[in-house]
Design a protein around this motif. Structure first.
Motif, PDB file in Angstrom:
ATOM      1  N   ARG A  33       3.284  -2.782  -0.370  1.00  0.00           N
ATOM      2  CA  ARG A  33       1.848  -2.855  -0.075  1.00  0.00           C
ATOM      3  C   ARG A  33       1.476  -1.821   0.992  1.00  0.00           C
ATOM      4  O   ARG A  33       0.462  -1.120   0.871  1.00  0.00           O
ATOM      5  N   GLU A  36       1.459   1.629  -0.563  1.00  0.00           N
ATOM      6  CA  GLU A  36       0.283   1.804  -1.400  1.00  0.00           C
ATOM      7  C   GLU A  36      -0.945   2.118  -0.543  1.00  0.00           C
ATOM      8  O   GLU A  36      -1.708   3.048  -0.825  1.00  0.00           O
ATOM      9  N   GLN A  37      -1.134   1.350   0.520  1.00  0.00           N
ATOM     10  CA  GLN A  37      -2.299   1.550   1.380  1.00  0.00           C
ATOM     11  C   GLN A  37      -2.240   2.892   2.101  1.00  0.00           C
ATOM     12  O   GLN A  37      -3.255   3.595   2.201  1.00  0.00           O
TER      13      GLN A  37
END
Length: 79
Positions: A33, A36-37
């Protein structure tokens, strides 16, 4: 997380007889995550200045992975 096995709090697992609970993919899912960010921000804004507060500093990362110790080994075994 996200699989078929229900997530139970550690205290509940202990109460029903478990002595060990493993979370093998927790860090991988959290890291995925964050990656991805970070890359979405980089692609959108062209730099990482807006997310620097969410990034580990290079020196801190070096300490985490033991860079000084690895550099010392290189010197020790250099011919």
């Amino acid at each position: 997380e996200g699989g078929r096995t229900p997530l139970l709090p550690l205290r509940e697992l202990e109460a029903i007889g478990y002595q060990v609970a493993l979370y093998p993919v927790t860090a991988v899912l959290a890291a995925a995550r964050a990656l991805e960010q970070a890359y979405r921000h980089l692609a959108t804004h062209g730099d990482t200045s807006g997310i620097a507060d969410r990034m580990m500093g290079f020196d801190e990362f070096g300490t985490l992975v033991g860079l000084d110790e690895k550099y010392a080994l290189v010197e020790r075994f250099r011919r």
